[in-house]
Design a protein around this motif. Structure first.
Motif, PDB file in Angstrom:
ATOM      1  N   GLY A  46       0.819  -1.216   0.000  1.00  0.00           N
ATOM      2  CA  GLY A  46       0.000   0.000   0.000  1.00  0.00           C
ATOM      3  C   GLY A  46       0.848   1.259   0.000  1.00  0.00           C
ATOM      4  N   GLU A  47       1.949   1.216   0.758  1.00  0.00           N
ATOM      5  CA  GLU A  47       2.824   2.383   0.826  1.00  0.00           C
ATOM      6  C   GLU A  47       3.425   2.701  -0.543  1.00  0.00           C
ATOM      7  OE1 GLU A  47       5.534   0.938   3.760  1.00  0.00           O
ATOM      8  OE2 GLU A  47       4.102   1.228   5.396  1.00  0.00           O
ATOM      9  N   ILE A  48       3.959   1.681  -1.204  1.00  0.00           N
ATOM     10  CA  ILE A  48       4.581   1.896  -2.515  1.00  0.00           C
ATOM     11  C   ILE A  48       3.526   2.259  -3.555  1.00  0.00           C
ATOM     12  CG2 ILE A  48       5.836   0.765  -4.397  1.00  0.00           C
ATOM     13  CD1 ILE A  48       7.386  -0.766  -2.203  1.00  0.00           C
ATOM     14  N   PHE A  49       2.365   1.607  -3.476  1.00  0.00           N
ATOM     15  CA  PHE A  49       1.294   1.923  -4.426  1.00  0.00           C
ATOM     16  C   PHE A  49       0.894   3.392  -4.339  1.00  0.00           C
ATOM     17  CE2 PHE A  49      -3.186   2.417  -5.479  1.00  0.00           C
ATOM     18  CZ  PHE A  49      -3.152   2.019  -6.815  1.00  0.00           C
ATOM     19  N   ARG A  50       0.695   3.891  -3.119  1.00  0.00           N
ATOM     20  CA  ARG A  50       0.317   5.299  -2.952  1.00  0.00           C
ATOM     21  C   ARG A  50       1.439   6.235  -3.398  1.00  0.00           C
ATOM     22  NH1 ARG A  50      -2.566   2.752   0.801  1.00  0.00           N
ATOM     23  NH2 ARG A  50      -0.902   2.669   2.345  1.00  0.00           N
ATOM     24  N   MET A  51       2.688   5.877  -3.106  1.00  0.00           N
ATOM     25  CA  MET A  51       3.809   6.707  -3.531  1.00  0.00           C
ATOM     26  C   MET A  51       3.859   6.791  -5.060  1.00  0.00           C
ATOM     27  SD  MET A  51       7.912   6.113  -3.210  1.00  0.00           S
ATOM     28  CE  MET A  51       7.776   4.843  -4.473  1.00  0.00           C
ATOM     29  N   LEU A  52       3.748   5.654  -5.725  1.00  0.00           N
ATOM     30  CA  LEU A  52       3.772   5.650  -7.190  1.00  0.00           C
ATOM     31  C   LEU A  52       2.563   6.389  -7.758  1.00  0.00           C
ATOM     32  CD1 LEU A  52       4.948   1.988  -7.883  1.00  0.00           C
ATOM     33  CD2 LEU A  52       6.283   4.093  -8.192  1.00  0.00           C
ATOM     34  N   SER A  53       1.409   6.209  -7.144  1.00  0.00           N
ATOM     35  CA  SER A  53       0.208   6.917  -7.590  1.00  0.00           C
ATOM     36  C   SER A  53       0.415   8.420  -7.492  1.00  0.00           C
ATOM     37  CB  SER A  53      -1.007   6.525  -6.751  1.00  0.00           C
ATOM     38  OG  SER A  53      -1.334   5.183  -6.928  1.00  0.00           O
ATOM     39  N   TYR A  54       0.979   8.851  -6.386  1.00  0.00           N
ATOM     40  CA  TYR A  54       1.253  10.270  -6.177  1.00  0.00           C
ATOM     41  C   TYR A  54       2.227  10.798  -7.225  1.00  0.00           C
ATOM     42  CZ  TYR A  54       2.933  14.558  -4.006  1.00  0.00           C
ATOM     43  OH  TYR A  54       3.282  15.867  -3.772  1.00  0.00           O
ATOM     44  N   LEU A  55       3.323  10.086  -7.431  1.00  0.00           N
ATOM     45  CA  LEU A  55       4.384  10.553  -8.329  1.00  0.00           C
ATOM     46  C   LEU A  55       4.016  10.447  -9.804  1.00  0.00           C
ATOM     47  CD1 LEU A  55       7.501   8.985  -6.580  1.00  0.00           C
ATOM     48  CD2 LEU A  55       6.803  11.395  -6.573  1.00  0.00           C
ATOM     49  N   GLU A  56       3.330   9.358 -10.177  1.00  0.00           N
ATOM     50  CA  GLU A  56       3.132   9.075 -11.590  1.00  0.00           C
ATOM     51  C   GLU A  56       1.763   9.444 -12.133  1.00  0.00           C
ATOM     52  OE1 GLU A  56       4.228   5.147 -12.732  1.00  0.00           O
ATOM     53  OE2 GLU A  56       6.072   5.180 -11.564  1.00  0.00           O
ATOM     54  N   ASP A  57       0.805   9.664 -11.261  1.00  0.00           N
ATOM     55  CA  ASP A  57      -0.539   9.711 -11.799  1.00  0.00           C
ATOM     56  C   ASP A  57      -1.435  10.772 -11.178  1.00  0.00           C
ATOM     57  OD1 ASP A  57      -2.639   8.856 -13.418  1.00  0.00           O
ATOM     58  OD2 ASP A  57      -3.242   7.273 -12.061  1.00  0.00           O
ATOM     59  N   ILE A  58      -1.759  10.629  -9.903  1.00  0.00           N
ATOM     60  CA  ILE A  58      -2.895  11.380  -9.376  1.00  0.00           C
ATOM     61  C   ILE A  58      -2.561  12.427  -8.324  1.00  0.00           C
ATOM     62  CG2 ILE A  58      -4.504   9.542  -9.958  1.00  0.00           C
ATOM     63  CD1 ILE A  58      -4.537   8.742  -6.998  1.00  0.00           C
ATOM     64  N   GLY A  59      -1.288  12.614  -8.028  1.00  0.00           N
ATOM     65  CA  GLY A  59      -0.919  13.641  -7.052  1.00  0.00           C
ATOM     66  C   GLY A  59      -1.497  13.376  -5.673  1.00  0.00           C
ATOM     67  N   SER A  60      -1.926  14.437  -5.016  1.00  0.00           N
ATOM     68  CA  SER A  60      -2.381  14.319  -3.623  1.00  0.00           C
ATOM     69  C   SER A  60      -3.646  13.485  -3.455  1.00  0.00           C
ATOM     70  CB  SER A  60      -2.582  15.702  -3.011  1.00  0.00           C
ATOM     71  OG  SER A  60      -3.573  16.413  -3.722  1.00  0.00           O
ATOM     72  N   ALA A  61      -4.377  13.231  -4.533  1.00  0.00           N
ATOM     73  CA  ALA A  61      -5.541  12.337  -4.427  1.00  0.00           C
ATOM     74  C   ALA A  61      -5.127  10.914  -4.049  1.00  0.00           C
ATOM     75  CB  ALA A  61      -6.323  12.325  -5.742  1.00  0.00           C
ATOM     76  N   ALA A  62      -3.828  10.636  -4.064  1.00  0.00           N
ATOM     77  CA  ALA A  62      -3.327   9.316  -3.658  1.00  0.00           C
ATOM     78  C   ALA A  62      -3.710   8.979  -2.217  1.00  0.00           C
ATOM     79  CB  ALA A  62      -1.816   9.240  -3.834  1.00  0.00           C
ATOM     80  N   ILE A  63      -4.010   9.996  -1.412  1.00  0.00           N
ATOM     81  CA  ILE A  63      -4.408   9.697  -0.030  1.00  0.00           C
ATOM     82  C   ILE A  63      -5.709   8.897   0.013  1.00  0.00           C
ATOM     83  CG2 ILE A  63      -3.215  11.721   0.907  1.00  0.00           C
ATOM     84  CD1 ILE A  63      -6.052  12.944   1.390  1.00  0.00           C
ATOM     85  N   LEU A  64      -6.480   8.937  -1.060  1.00  0.00           N
ATOM     86  CA  LEU A  64      -7.735   8.187  -1.134  1.00  0.00           C
ATOM     87  C   LEU A  64      -7.535   6.764  -1.652  1.00  0.00           C
ATOM     88  CD1 LEU A  64      -9.908  11.025  -2.653  1.00  0.00           C
ATOM     89  CD2 LEU A  64     -10.027  10.151  -0.318  1.00  0.00           C
ATOM     90  N   SER A  65      -6.313   6.422  -2.061  1.00  0.00           N
ATOM     91  CA  SER A  65      -6.038   5.109  -2.655  1.00  0.00           C
ATOM     92  C   SER A  65      -5.794   4.078  -1.573  1.00  0.00           C
ATOM     93  CB  SER A  65      -4.811   5.191  -3.575  1.00  0.00           C
ATOM     94  OG  SER A  65      -5.085   5.974  -4.685  1.00  0.00           O
ATOM     95  N   ARG A  66      -6.834   3.333  -1.282  1.00  0.00           N
ATOM     96  CA  ARG A  66      -6.706   2.277  -0.285  1.00  0.00           C
ATOM     97  C   ARG A  66      -6.340   0.981  -1.003  1.00  0.00           C
ATOM     98  NH1 ARG A  66     -10.704   1.490   4.086  1.00  0.00           N
ATOM     99  NH2 ARG A  66     -12.097   0.763   2.469  1.00  0.00           N
ATOM    100  N   SER A  67      -5.281   0.339  -0.535  1.00  0.00           N
ATOM    101  CA  SER A  67      -4.856  -0.938  -1.077  1.00  0.00           C
ATOM    102  C   SER A  67      -4.194  -1.715   0.051  1.00  0.00           C
ATOM    103  CB  SER A  67      -3.903  -0.746  -2.250  1.00  0.00           C
ATOM    104  OG  SER A  67      -2.796   0.031  -1.861  1.00  0.00           O
ATOM    105  N   ILE A  68      -4.163  -3.028  -0.096  1.00  0.00           N
ATOM    106  CA  ILE A  68      -3.616  -3.865   0.964  1.00  0.00           C
ATOM    107  C   ILE A  68      -3.118  -5.172   0.364  1.00  0.00           C
ATOM    108  CG2 ILE A  68      -5.871  -4.899   1.478  1.00  0.00           C
ATOM    109  CD1 ILE A  68      -5.050  -4.992   4.450  1.00  0.00           C
ATOM    110  N   ALA A  69      -2.099  -5.724   0.991  1.00  0.00           N
ATOM    111  CA  ALA A  69      -1.624  -7.056   0.623  1.00  0.00           C
ATOM    112  C   ALA A  69      -1.264  -7.797   1.898  1.00  0.00           C
ATOM    113  CB  ALA A  69      -0.415  -6.968  -0.295  1.00  0.00           C
ATOM    114  N   GLY A  70      -1.332  -9.111   1.817  1.00  0.00           N
ATOM    115  CA  GLY A  70      -0.982  -9.922   2.969  1.00  0.00           C
ATOM    116  C   GLY A  70      -1.048 -11.391   2.639  1.00  0.00           C
TER     117      GLY A  70
END
Length: 171
Positions: free
Chosen positions: A106-130
């Motif tokens: 989730g951390e890397i996904f949000r970082m990449l989303s922020y940098l590559e795509d959606i900017g600060s809206a990445a805070i809304l990107s909920r994702s999880i792995a386990g």
């Protein structure tokens, strides 16, 4: 042992279940589920099951649990139901099932989303792995852009490595 050695020892093919969480999509209109399947197949992985379930806690729970208990499935991949609306409960379902969480996903996904795509809206990107029942679980948002990013930048590069790590204690 180095990460490189781990990856060299990882299985070349893993068996996957794909779950799309949506109240509106069908197999004909499910672009994100189809994209997950295509990316997995292009990387020589196998699709054992594909399912669309509604944004319902019980339906999502049962679909994931079924995949995790199937000894032929190594990885369950979900898309959809990760937003902040009341009906978006995929993350909560996955959290209730995982025995070991992989917070870096989730951390890397949000970082990449922020940098590559959606900017600060990445805070809304909920994702999880386990991991649950010796099965890897990856849950990502349902947009095809989010799926493409998660699959190409994170999941495909690590999916076999994750399965190797899960299996090493099962021998």
């Amino acid at each position: 042992m180095s990460v490189k050695q781990h990856k060299e020892e990882a299985p070349k093919k893993v068996n996957c279940k794909v779950i799309t969480v949506s109240d509106t999509r069908s197999k004909e209109t499910d672009k994100s589920g189809s994209l997950i399947i295509k990316v997995l197949q292009d990387a020589s992985h196998s699709i054992q099951d594909y399912q669309i379930v509604t944004d319902d806690y019980g339906a999502i729970y049962e679909a994931i649990k079924e995949g995790c208990l199937d000894k032929e499935i190594d990885v369950v991949l979900l898309n959809g139901g990760t937003g902040v609306a009341k009906r978006d409960v995929t993350i909560e379902v996955v959290q209730s099932l995982v025995e070991k969480q992989l917070p870096g996903f989730g951390e890397i996904f949000r970082m990449l989303s922020y940098l590559e795509d959606i900017g600060s809206a990445a805070i809304l990107s909920r994702s999880i792995a386990g991991v649950a029942h010796d099965t890897a679980i990856f849950s990502m948002p349902g947009s095809s852009g989010a799926v493409k990013l998660a699959m190409e930048k994170i999941i495909i590069p690590e999916i076999s490595h994750v399965v190797r790590e899960i299996r090493k204690d099962l021998r």
